[in-house]
Design a protein around this motif. Structure first.
Motif: not given
Length: 306
Positions: A1-7, A21-29, A48-51, A160-162
């Motif tokens: 698992m890479i991380g998570l974000c939410g609102a 959708d805006s925050m997820c670019r901080g994980f994909v990049g 949203r959980l990223f893997y 933090l990049a998110a």
């Protein structure tokens, strides 16, 4: 698992999804491999959980849509949790690494249930009945989770990049930068971005629609009853006891090692650090790095460490 974000606390799921959708670019990049995600929609928050490609994460249902509305507590955990011997803590549960363990414990004892969780983790717990979101961080501060308020909406993420991709003109926190230049890190709750905060080490941030409060997690204290049971067990010979000790120490070192890369061990040459290094060398010498630090005017321990 890479991380998570939410609102949380948005007017509707559409606003939450737009923020995610805006925050997820901080994980994909941040990742060179393909990144997937699982989205959980709750009454008070969307998470949203990223893997990485190949990993599997629990999904709320086949369509990744609405989570069970009858369930009061939903937990999302990023990191690794180690078992502890205390049968009174949630770490005794065999499903400890599953989100359900945190959910059952929080529903039973609230924030106090996090006090005995050993490991490196950051957790988000959504209490749909109380209308509360809890952000918590392990007592060692290995995992981090950040949060910020955008009007009535609370955003949170493990990176933090998110936050930089949100439609907000963040200003550099000059005090945070000054602290970094002086200490080589920024003490929580400050970050390099003004208005974005880090959950302090070993604490929980409790948020609802009215505001945010911070609460300390109690220090884990072993149950005296457990110690008495251990003392009353049948005696074993020295050879068997040493074998058990080696197995237990190796398991503890493995549980507390970084999931990827190399783990550094401070080696003074004393019995404690030497025992850890010996156990690590038996596991995999390539995964560990022994470090000895000396200062002018202090006793040089490097010969003992060597």
């Amino acid at each position: 698992m890479i991380g998570l974000c939410g609102a949380a606390f948005a007017q509707g799921n559409d606003q939450n999804l737009h923020i995610l959708d805006s925050m997820c670019r901080g994980f994909v990049g941040r990742e060179s491999s393909r990144v997937g995600s699982v989205t959980w929609r709750l009454p008070i928050a969307t998470c949203r959980l990223f893997y990485r490609e190949g990993e599997r994460l629990p999904a709320p249902d086949a369509s990744l849509g609405q989570a069970d509305e009858k369930q009061r507590v939903h937990a999302f955990v990023f990191g690794k949790v180690c078992p502890t011997p205390d049968p009174g803590t949630i770490s005794r549960d065999p499903l400890l690494r599953a989100k359900g363990c945190f959910e059952r414990a929080y529903a039973r004892r609230g924030v106090d249930s996090l006090a005995g969780v050993n490991g490196h983790w950051a957790a988000v717990i959504c209490d749909t009945i109380a209308g509360e979101v809890v952000l918590a961080r392990d007592p060692f501060g290995i995992r981090t989770i950040y949060y910020a308020r955008l009007g009535s909406v609370m955003c949170f993420a493990t990176h933090l990049a998110a936050f930089k991709n949100l439609n907000c003109r963040w200003q550099v926190d000059r005090t945070g930068v000054a602290q970094f230049l002086h200490y080589m890190y920024i003490p929580a709750p400050r970050t390099a971005l003004e208005g974005v905060y880090s959950v302090p080490v070993g604490k929980a941030v409790l948020a609802d629609r009215n505001g945010v409060s911070i609460r300390s997690l109690h220090t884990y204290i072993p149950d005296p009853c457990w110690r008495n049971r251990m003392i009353s067990q049948h005696a074993v010979d020295a050879g068997e006891a040493l074998g058990r000790f080696d197995e237990t120490l190796a398991a503890a070192v493995t549980e507390r090692s970084a999931p990827s890369g190399r783990t550094a061990i401070f080696l003074s040459g004393g019995k404690d650090s030497s025992s850890l290094c010996i156990a690590a060398s038996k596991i995999d010498p390539r995964k560990y790095l022994a470090v000895t630090v000396g200062f002018d005017g202090s006793r040089d321990e490097s010969p003992d460490a060597a």
